[in-house]
Design an enzyme around this catalytic site. Structure first.
Site, PDB file in Angstrom:
ATOM      1  N   LYS A  17      12.849  -7.736  -3.099  1.00  0.00           N
ATOM      2  CA  LYS A  17      11.908  -6.675  -2.474  1.00  0.00           C
ATOM      3  C   LYS A  17      11.710  -7.573  -1.307  1.00  0.00           C
ATOM      4  CE  LYS A  17       7.585  -4.332  -3.033  1.00  0.00           C
ATOM      5  NZ  LYS A  17       6.469  -4.169  -4.099  1.00  0.00           N
ATOM      6  N   SER A  48       5.529   0.684  -5.142  1.00  0.00           N
ATOM      7  CA  SER A  48       6.237   0.568  -3.862  1.00  0.00           C
ATOM      8  C   SER A  48       7.592  -0.101  -4.019  1.00  0.00           C
ATOM      9  CB  SER A  48       5.071  -0.411  -3.240  1.00  0.00           C
ATOM     10  OG  SER A  48       5.050  -1.660  -3.810  1.00  0.00           O
ATOM     11  N   SER A  57       3.675  -1.091  -9.029  1.00  0.00           N
ATOM     12  CA  SER A  57       4.819  -1.068  -7.996  1.00  0.00           C
ATOM     13  C   SER A  57       6.270  -1.442  -8.691  1.00  0.00           C
ATOM     14  CB  SER A  57       4.216  -1.744  -6.979  1.00  0.00           C
ATOM     15  OG  SER A  57       3.769  -0.919  -6.017  1.00  0.00           O
TER      16      SER A  57
END
Ligand code: GLN
Length: 481
Positions: free
Chosen positions: A80, A155, A179
């Protein structure tokens, strides 16, 4: 999407051991798939082929010379974009960090590479991890590979989508209020938010430091466990990382579930839950009962205050953490005028709407006149929610809930209503506030074929139990309910 080999970690290892494929060929295969599909999915923001091929060559050389291979040898990994990677662009999905290349690696990345994993690139996410749909990325939304008119969740949407679309075997995400778990649920993969302090946050670009955690996405629970065994543990570079010993998470998987008590909080099935999600999660609970678990009805009475407390505490911490992006030290600078004007222009242009909303909200709840009314009260509610979990774990071994009250929604469907977006975090923010681990595993699909996730919470540092339950559930066909 074209069908492809859906590699798991043991399959990668078997293919390398038998010489069916080399690490270099495997990396090539993944980059070819990324090239074919990333235009549509937008899961990756940056690729790191030089670093990936160099690592692959090291593994192929070890194989050629007969050396023992590390546990994740040759496993393609996506990271990420809020996690630092030396020399590889790390933007947090924000314009304000455009062009920023960290001078060091996050500890989780160092450990995974040391264990033989291959970093393919960085995955898209909501700007500074603020969001539940990936639509807050400055670099465009990610599409859900299961249904491309839908969001992948957020997210960590790019990490969920990359694993679901076989553009990586495993991925790292971060979870502050859901997330990791919510995109895991939306994309139909396994995703674990470890206990606070279980995985080092060194090198994670902070959103809300008392809530942020790094954790894995994978196609199987076993692979989640394998990644956890590598990344968990004390790190002298993160003073909040815990010294608690790290069990062998993979070895713990096979244990039977007989006699385990699973708590079902009535408060979580009250209002706002989609009927199909409820039905699939109920089916999941029945499957766990068939596997030997005992269902216990529990109360989590402070759940209704969780969203409010979370959005006060998280924004307060964010307003402080994001003060460092000033146009002087990292990324974007919009020059002109006085120093203050330069700050204003840089932050005005560099941050997106949601990030600005949260900085303003967080600054407000911390301001002198409002601190007691909001921030302090939020902290008190946080203690009450932690107590709900603590008391529940005196009666049960795990807590089972839906991951999200709704299945993946359409792109654009919720962007005009931030409050509606925040409310969908109800089942995940509670565990974030309490610091406990939670995993999302697929529990069937809606009539339209959209994935539904079952969340299993365990007590702090009870990842082994959470993984054991999730693994047995998956092996018993939980995803096909
Ligand atoms: N959706 C939540 C938020 O926007 C959670 C985000 C996260 O876990 N990083 O804050």
């Amino acid at each position: 999407m074209s069908a492809a080999t859906a590699w798991t970690i043991p399959e990668v290892r078997a293919a390398l051991d038998t010489g069916k494929i080399s690490a270099r060929e495997l990396v090539k295969e993944f980059y070819a798939r990324i090239e074919r599909h990333n235009g549509e999915l937008n899961a990756y923001l940056a690729l790191s082929p030089d670093r990936a091929y160099a690592q692959a060559d090291r593994i192929d050389a070890a194989i050629a010379s007969g050396d023992a291979l590390p546990p994740l040898a040759g496993v393609p990994l996506a990271v990420k974009d809020v996690i630092s990677t030396h020399g590889i662009p790390t933007t947090c999905g924000s314009r304000i960090l455009e062009g920023y290349r960290p001078p060091y690696d996050a500890t989780a990345v160092t450990r995974l590479e040391h264990a033989g994993a291959i970093v393919l690139g960085k995955t898209n996410c909501d700007e500074f991890a603020m969001g539940s749909s990936n639509e807050n990325s400055a670099y465009g939304p990610v599409r859900n590979p299961v249904a491309t008119d839908r969001v992948p969740g957020g997210s960590s949407g790019g990490s969920g989508a990359a694993v679901a679309a076989n553009l990586a075997v495993v991925a790292l995400g971060t979870d502050t209020g859901g997330s990791i778990r919510q995109p895991g649920s939306f994309c139909g993969v396994a995703a674990l938010n470890p206990s606070y302090g279980r995985v080092s946050r060194y090198g994670l670009l902070a959103y809300a430091s008392s809530l942020d955690r790094i954790g894995p996405f994978a196609r199987t629970v076993r692979d989640v466990a394998a990644v956890m065994s590598v990344i968990a543990g004390r790190d002298p570079l993160d003073s909040t990382s815990a010294a608690a010993p790290v069990p062998n998470y993979v070895a713990a998987l096979g244990r039977p579930l007989t006699g385990l008590r699973i708590g079902i909080p009535d408060d979580y099935f009250a209002e706002g839950i989609d009927p199909e999600v409820r039905q699939k999660v109920e089916g999941g609970i029945r499957l766990l009962e068939k596997l030997g678990c005992r269902r216990v009805s529990i109360r989590m009475p402070n759940t209704e205050y969780a969203i409010a407390a979370y959005y006060i505490i998280a924004t307060a911490e964010a307003s402080s953490n994001l003060a460092r992006y000033d146009g002087v030290r990292y990324g974007l600078r919009v020059p002109g005028g006085t120093l203050i004007e330069m700050y204003q222009k840089t932050r005005g242009r560099g941050f997106g709407t949601e990030v600005k909303r949260r900085i303003v909200l967080g600054t407000y709840v911390l301001s002198a006149g409002y601190y007691d009314a909001y921030y302090l009260k939020g902290q008190k509610v946080r203690s009450l929610i932690a107590r709900d979990f603590h008391e529940a774990f005196e009666k049960v071994d795990a807590i089972v809930t839906p991951t999200s009250p709704v299945p993946p929604f359409r792109l654009g469907e919720r962007t005009s209503n931030p409050l509606q977006m925040y409310l969908a975090d109800i089942y995940t923010v509670t565990g974030s506030l309490a610091g406990v681990p939670g995993i999302s595993v697929p529990t069937g699909k809606t009539a339209e074929g959209l994935p539904v996730g079952l969340q299993i919470y365990g007590p702090a540092f009870g990842e082994d139990r959470v993984l054991q339950l999730a693994h047995a559930f998956e092996q018993a066909g939980g995803a096909e309910l």
